[in-house]
Design a protein around this motif. Structure first.
Motif, PDB file in Angstrom:
ATOM      1  N   GLU A 169       0.842  -1.192   0.000  1.00  0.00           N
ATOM      2  CA  GLU A 169       0.000   0.000   0.000  1.00  0.00           C
ATOM      3  C   GLU A 169       0.882   1.248   0.000  1.00  0.00           C
ATOM      4  N   TYR A 218       2.157   1.935  -3.399  1.00  0.00           N
ATOM      5  CA  TYR A 218       1.161   2.546  -4.273  1.00  0.00           C
ATOM      6  C   TYR A 218       0.933   4.011  -3.920  1.00  0.00           C
ATOM      7  N   ASN A 219       0.964   4.282  -2.637  1.00  0.00           N
ATOM      8  CA  ASN A 219       0.764   5.673  -2.238  1.00  0.00           C
ATOM      9  C   ASN A 219       1.894   6.553  -2.736  1.00  0.00           C
ATOM     10  N   LEU A 242       3.677   5.978  -5.319  1.00  0.00           N
ATOM     11  CA  LEU A 242       3.510   6.082  -6.761  1.00  0.00           C
ATOM     12  C   LEU A 242       2.518   7.188  -7.111  1.00  0.00           C
ATOM     13  N   GLN A 243       1.523   7.348  -6.272  1.00  0.00           N
ATOM     14  CA  GLN A 243       0.514   8.373  -6.524  1.00  0.00           C
ATOM     15  C   GLN A 243       1.056   9.760  -6.209  1.00  0.00           C
ATOM     16  N   ALA A 284      -7.442   7.233  -5.644  1.00  0.00           N
ATOM     17  CA  ALA A 284      -6.443   7.515  -4.616  1.00  0.00           C
ATOM     18  C   ALA A 284      -5.151   6.780  -4.919  1.00  0.00           C
ATOM     19  N   VAL A 285      -5.281   5.594  -5.492  1.00  0.00           N
ATOM     20  CA  VAL A 285      -4.109   4.769  -5.755  1.00  0.00           C
ATOM     21  C   VAL A 285      -3.969   4.611  -7.257  1.00  0.00           C
ATOM     22  N   PRO A 286      -2.797   4.853  -7.799  1.00  0.00           N
ATOM     23  CA  PRO A 286      -2.655   4.758  -9.253  1.00  0.00           C
ATOM     24  C   PRO A 286      -2.812   3.325  -9.748  1.00  0.00           C
ATOM     25  N   THR A 338      -1.506   0.344 -11.817  1.00  0.00           N
ATOM     26  CA  THR A 338      -0.261  -0.144 -12.404  1.00  0.00           C
ATOM     27  C   THR A 338      -0.566  -1.427 -13.141  1.00  0.00           C
ATOM     28  N   ARG A 377       4.182   3.787 -16.782  1.00  0.00           N
ATOM     29  CA  ARG A 377       4.430   2.962 -15.599  1.00  0.00           C
ATOM     30  C   ARG A 377       3.169   2.829 -14.772  1.00  0.00           C
ATOM     31  N   CYS A 378       2.453   3.936 -14.695  1.00  0.00           N
ATOM     32  CA  CYS A 378       1.214   3.890 -13.934  1.00  0.00           C
ATOM     33  C   CYS A 378       0.242   4.906 -14.503  1.00  0.00           C
ATOM     34  N   THR A 387      -2.493   7.692 -13.425  1.00  0.00           N
ATOM     35  CA  THR A 387      -2.972   8.463 -12.287  1.00  0.00           C
ATOM     36  C   THR A 387      -4.364   8.994 -12.562  1.00  0.00           C
TER      37      THR A 387
END
Lengths: 385, 652
Positions: A279, A282-283, A285-286, B560-562, B564, B602-603, B605
Motif C-alpha cells: 500500500e 502505491y501511495n 507512486l501516486q 487515490a491509488v494509481p 499499475t 508505468r502507472c 494516475t
C-alpha cells in the motif's frame, strides 16, 4: 521447522538438516529446495524381487535415499512437497541413477545439500525455524452468492473452500426464492467453516463482506448453532470478528487485512505487514511517482544509484529455474541490505504477493526521486519501436 | 534374521495390496479428486431432471395442438361452447363460402364472442386488408403480432393475475396481455415446434430467412398501437429519498391500492419508521424494511400520458453499487435524487458521495438524459436560494460528467409530502418561484432511445430463478435484436444451446420481444446451474465474442491509488461482476483528442485516459464497442469505488 544441524562452508557449500513440523513448513522447504540440490530423506520404495524360480514379488521397504533434485512439485492445497530426481548414493534396494520421487513427510528429518547457500536461503531457514509463531487466522470473505473460506498463516493464504451459488434476485411476489437461496448459501458457508476451520489452532475468524451480508450470516450461523446445539461454534463465538470489504472476491482480503480492527487481532502477521508495504508503494507512486519504481530494469538502476529505501520482492523470483537469474536477484537483495535499505520478501501465496507477482515481482520505494529513470525508459521504447 | 523380517513384512503388506501400490508410487492415483479439491467442486443445486421431463412432455403436446388448430379450439371450450362454435362455423361458411379456412373463422368467432354477423364483417374486412390472410397463411413462418389476440383476452381471466400483486393495471395494459400459450396456439399464426427434431430442420432456415425488413415491420406492427416503453433508473446518495419519492409517485398515480398502503402505514408505524411508508412500496424484503435502506434494485411500472415507464429503484448505499450498476445497465434514462437538506447534499456530493459516483456511472453506462429531483425541499422551507445553489453546483459537475445541458432537467419536490410529483404544487412558498413542470411531466418528456432491433440477438442475463411451471426462467434485457418463442439460442460463455419456451414482459406473455425490452425468458434444454448471472444469450449464427483478454479505452476517475500493471480490479460488464487483472498498460491517451501521449506508462494516475489490456480469469462474453454499444461498455471498481469506465476496443 526444526533445524537439526547446519554445516555451511565459508564459500557457501554445505548441508542443512531440517525437520518440518507443520504443513506450512513444506512451503518453506519448497522455497529452499531448488533444482540441482541434493536431498536425503527417509522414504518408501516399492522393490521388486525375482526369486530363483522366476516368480516376482513386490514389497514395500522404508529406506533412506539421497537424490539430486530434478523436479519440484508443490500442492498448495494439501501442502505436500514432492521431489523427483536420480539416486546419487548407493543403496541396498535402489540402483544409482534410478529415479525416485521423494514425498517429504512431516516430523521426519531431511537433509538438504546445496552447492551454494545464499543469503536469501539462509534467511529463509531462520524464518522457518522461528519458534515465535504468529497467529493463525481464518477468513471468510463473502458477498451474496459468493464466499471464500481461507486460512491465513504467516506465509500462506490458503483457500479452503469456494462457494458460488446463484441467488435469485428479489422480485415482486417472488421474495421466497430469494430468501430461500440466501439461506441455502449461508448454510453452505457455515458447513464449510465447520469442516475446514480447526478452532483449536485458529485464533480468530474474520467474516468480511460488503453491506449486511456478514451480519446476516453471523446471525444465521449463531441461530442455527443454537438450534442444532453445535457446541463448537457457540464456544468459539468470541473468536469471530466482523469486518467490511468491498466485494466477496479473494483479492478483497487485502482490504480486510488493512482494517485496524482486524490488524489489532492479528498482531503482526506477515500477511498484514506485506499488505501495508505494498500500500505504501502505491501511495508513493501516486504522490511522488519519481520515488516508486517497479520492474527489474528500473529497480536495478535505482539500486546502482544506492537509492532504494525499501525493496519489495516476491519469493517467486527466487524459485526460478535459471540459476543466473536467481543469483541476480540475490545480489540485488544483498546490495540493498548493504546500503542500509529494507528488504521485504513477499510470500507469493498471500494476496499482496500475488499482486506483486503481477507487478513484475519486484518493486522499490526510493530515498530520493529519480525522474531520470522514467526518461530512460521512454528512450528505450523508442529504440524498441 | 533380516531376511526373515523382510518376509514377514511382505506377508503383512500383501493383505493391503491395493494400498501398497499406491504407497509405492507415493502418488495418490486413486483419488482423482483430492479431498481438499473436492471442496471446490461445489455442486450448486440438485439436477432438475424431473422438471426437464415435464418440459419435454409439454412441448410434445403443444405440437400436436398446433398441427390441428381445429381440435385445439374445441378443446379449450366446454361442450356447450363447442357445439355453439360448430354451428356458428357452419353458418359463417354458408355465407362466405369456402374461401376462408376454418381456423380463421374460429379465430374470428372467438374474437367476436360467437356473434356471426360481426365475424363475417370482420373476416371480409380483414380480407380486404389482406392482413389476416397473409399471416394465417404463413402459419409457422411469420412472427405473430399480438393484435389478433387482443380480443381473446376478454374471455380469459387474465386481469386477475395482477390483482394479487396489489397493482391495478391501467385498462390499456390489459390489451397488451396475451392469453396463455395453450389457448393461443391455434390463433397465434405461428407454429412453434420447439424440440422435435424433424420439424426443427425445416423451421430453422425459414426462420432465419427473415429479412431485416420483416423484423422491422413486425416490430412496427407490434408496437405501433402502444405507448412507448421507457426504462428509468432512480439514483442518488444513500437516504436521499429515492424509494420514498418513487413510492409516493406510484401511490399518487394509483399504482398502489389503498389497502396495501394502509397495511404499510400500520406496519411501519409499529416499527417506528413511519417516514419509510412510501419506501416500502419498493423495498420488499424484510431486511430492507428493517434497515430502512434499499439493497437490491426494486422494479415497478407506471404510465404517463405518452409512455409506459418501468421504474428501477437503485440502492444508494455504497456497498450495493454493484446492484445499482446491474440495474443501470438496463435503463434508458435516469432520475437523480438529491437531498436538499443542509449538509446532506454536501455529503452526498463531496468526493466519496454517491451523488457523484452514481451520476458518473449512469453516464458511462450510456444514459444520456437525466432528471434531477431536488428532494426534501420542505426541510429548507422551499427556499429558492437553496434550490439555485444546488443547481449551480450540479450543473457544473454534470457538464463535466458529459451530460448535455438540455438533457438535464431540475425539479424541486418532496417525496414525503408529495409536492410537485404528479399534481402542480400547492405549497405557497414553492408556487411563488416555481412554475416549471412536475416530476411526472419531466419523465413524460424524456425521449426514447432508438432500439437496435436489426442487430443479432444479445440478451444479458440479470437473474436466474425457478419459474412457475416447467423449465426455469432468466430475466434480463434484450440489448439488441429480437427473440421469439421457439428460437434456439446460445448461452455464452458456456456455449450451450437452449431453446426459448416462453417470453414474458411485465408479467404478460409475449411471442416476440425486441431490443430494449426487459424480458423473462423460460429456457429449456439446459440445466439451471449452467446459466448464471452475467451470461449473454445470443444468436447461434452470430455468437458473441468469448474471451479472457481484451483491450479497452478507459477514462480514469478520481482515484487515490494509481493503476499499475497487474492491478487487480473488479470488472462490471452488464450484470456480470468478475475479478480481473489489468495485465498491460498500453498507452496513455489525451483525454479529449485520444492521441497517444506516452507509450507503456508505468502507472495511470487520476483523471487520465488510457488504453489498457484486461485479463479475465475465466472467459466472458463481450463485444466491441463499435459493434454493440451495450455490450462494449465496461466499468472497473476497486475497494468500493469506481476507478474507471471504458469501452472495449479490441478483443484478443
Amino acid at each position: 521447522m526444526k533445524l537439526v544441524y547446519k554445516n555451511v562452508d565459508k564459500d557457501g557449500q554445505g548441508t542443512v538438516g531440517l525437520i518440518p513440523e507443520e504443513p506450512e513448513d513444506m512451503w518453506h522447504a519448497y522455497n529452499l529446495i531448488s533444482e540441482g540440490d541434493s536431498v536425503r530423506s527417509s522414504t518408501i520404495r516399492k522393490v521388486q524381487s525375482e526369486s530363483s524360480t522366476g516368480s516376482s514379488t513386490s514389497s514395500r521397504v522404508r529406506t533412506t535415499l539421497t537424490i539430486s533434485v530434478e523436479n519440484i512439485d508443490f500442492d498448495t492445497q494439501a501442502c505436500v512437497l514432492r521431489l523427483k530426481g536420480r539416486n546419487i548414493e548407493e543403496n541396498q534396494y535402489v540402483k544409482m541413477g534410478a529415479y525416485h520421487t521423494l514425498d517429504l513427510e512431516l516430523n521426519r528429518k531431511f537433509s538438504l545439500r546445496k552447492q551454494e547457500w545464499d543469503s536469501v536461503s539462509l534467511e529463509r531457514i531462520d524464518v522457518a525455524c522461528d519458534p515465535s509463531k504468529s497467529a493463525d487466522v481464518a477468513a471468510v470473505i463473502m458477498q451474496e452468492g459468493l464466499a471464500f473460506v481461507c486460512l491465513i498463516t504467516s506465509s500462506m493464504t490458503l483457500v479452503r473452500a469456494k462457494i458460488d451459488v446463484t441467488i435469485p434476485r428479489k422480485r415482486k411476489g417472488f421474495i421466497q426464492q430469494h430468501e430461500k437461496g440466501l439461506q441455502k448459501f449461508y448454510d453452505n458457508v457455515m458447513q464449510a467453516i465447520i469442516r475446514h476451520i480447526d478452532f483449536d489452532i485458529v485464533k480468530c475468524i474474520i467474516i468480511a463482506s460488503p453491506g449486511f451480508v456478514k451480519d446476516q450470516f453471523f446471525e444465521y450461523m449463531i441461530q442455527t448453532a443454537i438450534k442444532t446445539d453445535n457446541k463448537l461454534l457457540l464456544e468459539n463465538k468470541s473468536k469471530f470478528v466482523l469486518a467490511h470489504s468491498s466485494s466477496g472476491f479473494k483479492h478483497a482480503l487485502k482490504e480486510v487485512l488493512q482494517d485496524p480492527a482486524v490488524t489489532s487481532k492479528m498482531a503482526d502477521t506477515k500477511a498484514a505487514s506485506e499488505v501495508k508495504a505494498l500500500e505504501q508503494f502505491y501511495n508513493t507512486l501516486q504522490t511522488e511517482p519519481a520515488k516508486a519504481f517497479y520492474g527489474k530494469k528500473h529497480v536495478e538502476k535505482a539500486c546502482e544509484a544506492q537509492a532504494i529505501e525499501t525493496l519489495l520482492i516476491s519469493d517467486n523470483l527466487f524459485r526460478c529455474q535459471d540459476v543466473r537469474q536467481r543469483k541476480e536477484y540475490v545480489r540485488l537483495v544483498d546490495t540493498v541490505r548493504e546500503m542500509g535499505g529494507e528488504v521485504r520478501i513477499f510470500s507469493s501465496m498471500h494476496i499482496s504477493g500475488e499482486q506483486l507477482d503481477q507487478l513484475t515481482g519486484v518493486a522499490a520505494i526510493l530515498r530520493f526521486p529519480m525522474p531520470e529513470l522514467e526518461e530512460d525508459d521512454s528512450e528505450d521504447e523508442l529504440e524498441e519501436d | 534374521m533380516s531376511r526373515h523380517r523382510n518376509v514377514r513384512s511382505m506377508n503383512y503388506s500383501e493383505e493391503y495390496d491395493g494400498y501398497d501400490d499406491v504407497y509405492g508410487h507415493s502418488v495418490e492415483d486413486d483419488y482423482c479428486v483430492s479431498p481438499s479439491e473436492a471442496a471446490f467442486m461445489y455442486d450448486r443445486e440438485g439436477s432438475k431432471n424431473k422438471q426437464k421431463i415435464g418440459a419435454f412432455f409439454q412441448t410434445v403436446s403443444n405440437i400436436a395442438e398446433e398441427h390441428e388448430g381445429e381440435v385445439d379450439s374445441k378443446g379449450s371450450g366446454s361442450d356447450i361452447e363447442e357445439a355453439r362454435l360448430q354451428s356458428c362455423i357452419d353458418q359463417v361458411k354458408e355465407t362466405l363460402g369456402s374461401s376462408f379456412s376454418i381456423k380463421e373463422i374460429v379465430l374470428s368467432l372467438k374474437k367476436n364472442n360467437f356473434d356471426i354477423e360481426k365475424t363475417i364483417n370482420d373476416l371480409l374486412m380483414k380480407r380486404a386488408d389482406g392482413e389476416l390472410k397473409q399471416e394465417t397463411d404463413k402459419k409457422g413462418k411469420a412472427i405473430t403480432t399480438p393484435h389478433p389476440q387482443k380480443a381473446q383476452v376478454v374471455s380469459s381471466n387474465q386481469t386477475t393475475v395482477n390483482v394479487t400483486k396489489g397493482f391495478d393495471l391501467a385498462q390499456k395494459d390489459i390489451s397488451r396481455l396475451c392469453p396463455t400459450p395453450r389457448s393461443e396456439s391455434p390463433g397465434s399464426g405461428r407454429v412453434t415446434p420447439i424440440n422435435v427434431q424433424s420439424n426443427e430442420n425445416e423451421e430453422k432456415p425459414k426462420h432465419k430467412s427473415y429479412g431485416k425488413d420483416d423484423v422491422l415491420n413486425n416490430y412496427k406492427k407490434d408496437r405501433s398501437g402502444e405507448k412507448e416503453h421507457l426504462y428509468m433508473i432512480v439514483i442518488g446518495h444513500v437516504d436521499a429519498g429515492k424509494s420514498t419519492l418513487m413510492g409516493h409517485l406510484l401511490c399518487a398515480l394509483g399504482q398502489v391500492n389503498q389497502k396495501t398502503m394502509h397495511k404499510y402505514e400500520q406496519e411501519s408505524r409499529k416499527l417506528g419508521k413511519q417516514s419509510f411508508v412510501y419506501a416500502w412500496v419498493l423495498d420488499e424484503t424484510g431486511e430492507e424494511r428493517n434497515r430502512g435502506i434499499t439493497m437490491d434494485v426494486g422494479k415497478s411500472q407506471f404510465e404517463t400520458n405518452s409512455k409506459i415507464v418501468t421504474l428501477l429503484d437503485a440502492p444508494g448505499h455504497k456497498d450495493f453499487i454493484p446492484n445499482m450498476i446491474a440495474g443501470a445497465g438496463q435503463a434508458d434514462v435516469a432520475v437523480l435524487v438529491v437531498d436538499a437538506t443542509r449538509g446532506e447534499f454536501e455529503t452526498g456530493f463531496d468526493y466519496g458521495g454517491q451523488t457523484r459516483e452514481h451520476a458518473l456511472l449512469v453516464r458511462s453506462l450510456g444514459v444520456s438524459q437525466l432528471a434531477v429531483a431536488i428532494n426534501k425541499l420542505d426541510t429548507v422551507n422551499w427556499s429558492k436560494e437553496r434550490f439555485d445553489e444546488i443547481i449551480q453546483k450540479l450543473k457544473v459537475f454534470l457538464k463535466q460528467a458529459g451530460f448535455k445541458d438540455n438533457d438535464v432537467a431540475f425539479v424541486p419536490c418532496s417525496g414525503l409530502t408529495g409536492q410537485n410529483l404528479v399534481v402542480k404544487p400547492t405549497q405557497k412558498e414553492l408556487i411563488e418561484w416555481y412554475q416549471g413542470p412536475t416530476l411526472i411531466e419531466v419523465i413524460d418528456n424524456f425521449r426514447v432511445s432508438e432500439r437496435p432491433i436489426l442487430k443479432p440477438l444479445r440478451f444479458s442475463v440479470n437473474d436466474v430463478f425457478k419459474g412457475t411451471g416447467s423449465g426455469f426462467c432468466v430475466s434480463g434485457k434484450v440489448e439488441t435484436g429480437s427473440l421469439s418463442v421457439g428460437d434456439k439460442v446460445l448461452i455464452c460463455p458456456s456455449r450451450e444451446v437452449a431453446s426459448v419456451k416462453g417470453l414474458l414482459t411485465d408479467d404478460s406473455p409475449k411471442q416476440v420481444v425486441y431490443a430494449g425490452d426487459q424480458a423473462q425468458v423460460t429456457l429449456s434444454g439446459i440445466e439451471m446451474q449452467n446459466v448464471s448471472v452475467g451470461n449473454i444469450i445470443c444468436d447461434p449464427q452470430n455468437p458473441v465474442h468469448v474471451t479472457t483478454k481484451f483491450q479497452a479505452r478507459v477514462v480514469i476517475f478520481n482515484i487515490a491509488v494509481p493503476i499499475t500493471k497487474g492491478y487487480s480490479v473488479v470488472l462490471h460488464h452488464q450484470s456480470l461482476v468478475e475479478p480481473v487483472i489489468v495485465s498491460k498498460l498500453i498507452a496513455q491517451l489525451n483525454k479529449s483528442t485520444g492521441e497517444v501521449i506516452k507509450k507503456h506508462p508505468r502507472c495511470l494516475t487520476k483523471n487520465t485516459s488510457a488504453l489498457i489490456e484486461i485479463q479475465v480469469s475465466r472467459p466472458i462474453g463481450v463485444e466491441l464497442y463499435s459493434d454493440c454499444k451495450e455490450l462494449g461498455r465496461i466499468m472497473l471498481r476497486v475497494g468500493g469505488a469506481t476507478i474507471a469506465a471504458g469501452l472495449i476496443t479490441k478483443i484478443l
